[in-house]
Design a protein around this motif. Structure first.
Motif, PDB file in Angstrom:
ATOM      1  N   GLY A  30       9.376  23.694  28.009  1.00 43.16           N
ATOM      2  CA  GLY A  30       9.894  24.966  29.110  1.00 43.16           C
ATOM      3  C   GLY A  30       8.583  25.848  28.946  1.00 43.16           C
TER       4      GLY A  30
ATOM      5  N   ARG B 156       6.979  26.131  32.347  1.00 40.91           N
ATOM      6  CA  ARG B 156       8.103  26.875  33.544  1.00 40.91           C
ATOM      7  C   ARG B 156       7.885  28.411  33.209  1.00 40.91           C
ATOM      8  NH1 ARG B 156      12.266  23.948  36.149  1.00 40.91           N
ATOM      9  NH2 ARG B 156      12.008  21.881  35.718  1.00 40.91           N
ATOM     10  N   ARG B 157       7.740  28.612  31.954  1.00 41.05           N
ATOM     11  CA  ARG B 157       7.910  30.148  31.422  1.00 41.05           C
ATOM     12  C   ARG B 157       6.202  30.734  31.882  1.00 41.05           C
ATOM     13  NH1 ARG B 157      10.233  31.582  26.190  1.00 41.05           N
ATOM     14  NH2 ARG B 157       9.165  33.511  26.752  1.00 41.05           N
TER      15      ARG B 157
ATOM     16  N   SER C 150       6.539  31.211  35.617  1.00 43.36           N
ATOM     17  CA  SER C 150       7.497  32.649  35.999  1.00 43.36           C
ATOM     18  C   SER C 150       6.600  33.730  35.750  1.00 43.36           C
ATOM     19  CB  SER C 150       8.516  32.630  35.044  1.00 43.36           C
ATOM     20  OG  SER C 150       9.431  33.378  35.099  1.00 43.36           O
TER      21      SER C 150
ATOM     22  N   VAL D 273       9.750  22.846  40.474  1.00 43.01           N
ATOM     23  CA  VAL D 273      10.033  24.024  40.386  1.00 43.01           C
ATOM     24  C   VAL D 273       9.798  24.919  41.339  1.00 43.01           C
ATOM     25  CG1 VAL D 273       9.665  24.005  37.844  1.00 43.01           C
ATOM     26  CG2 VAL D 273       7.883  24.567  39.323  1.00 43.01           C
TER      27      VAL D 273
END
Length: 153
Positions: A100, A103-104, A107, A139
């Protein structure tokens, strides 16, 4: 893995520079992977000596007291005119892949772009980096352009 995302600090320099070697995955066979990593290191080095003209940012993901990922984001003008956010580098340490962290970091870059009032965030990856291409598609990123190169004799 307890991951924290924060702006890069001077004490992160060595770890960020080490992560630049991850950016050679899928590089075309006619490109020098060492030159790719070195170009990224040189660009990233600029964030450790901020200047008034500095528009972008570098964020790091940390876990267990160390840097496990980083993303650099800046602005650039699309050839059609609008200013967009652009991710120059996104790298995750091998032991932190699929946890993750990527993805973080994405973001965080997206949040940075929104705070700048931008509507688009773009990035590039090597055509041969199928892992990254699948990740970006998963994503919500869509392919916009394809670049062709011919090696001349």
């Amino acid at each position: 893995m307890n991951v924290q995302i924060r702006p890069v600090r001077e004490e992160d320099r060595d770890a960020v520079m080490e992560l630049a070697s991850q950016l050679t995955e899928g590089v075309a066979e006619w490109r020098d992977p060492g030159a790719v990593a070195e170009a990224a290191r040189q660009w990233l080095a600029g964030f450790f000596t901020p200047s008034p003209e500095q528009r972008g940012a570098v964020f790091v993901a940390t876990a267990d007291g160390g840097v496990v990922g980083m993303v650099s984001v800046n602005t650039h003008r699309h050839f059609t005119g609008p200013v967009e956010a652009y991710i120059g580098e996104l790298a995750v340490a091998p032991h932190a892949v699929r946890t993750g962290v990527g993805r973080r970091l994405l973001s965080t870059a997206e949040d940075w772009a929104r705070r700048q009032g931008l509507r688009h965030l773009t990035l590039e990856t090597a055509a041969g980096n199928t892992t990254a291409r699948r990740f970006y598609a998963a994503v919500g990123y869509r392919e916009e352009a394809v670049r062709f190169t011919r090696v001349l004799d």
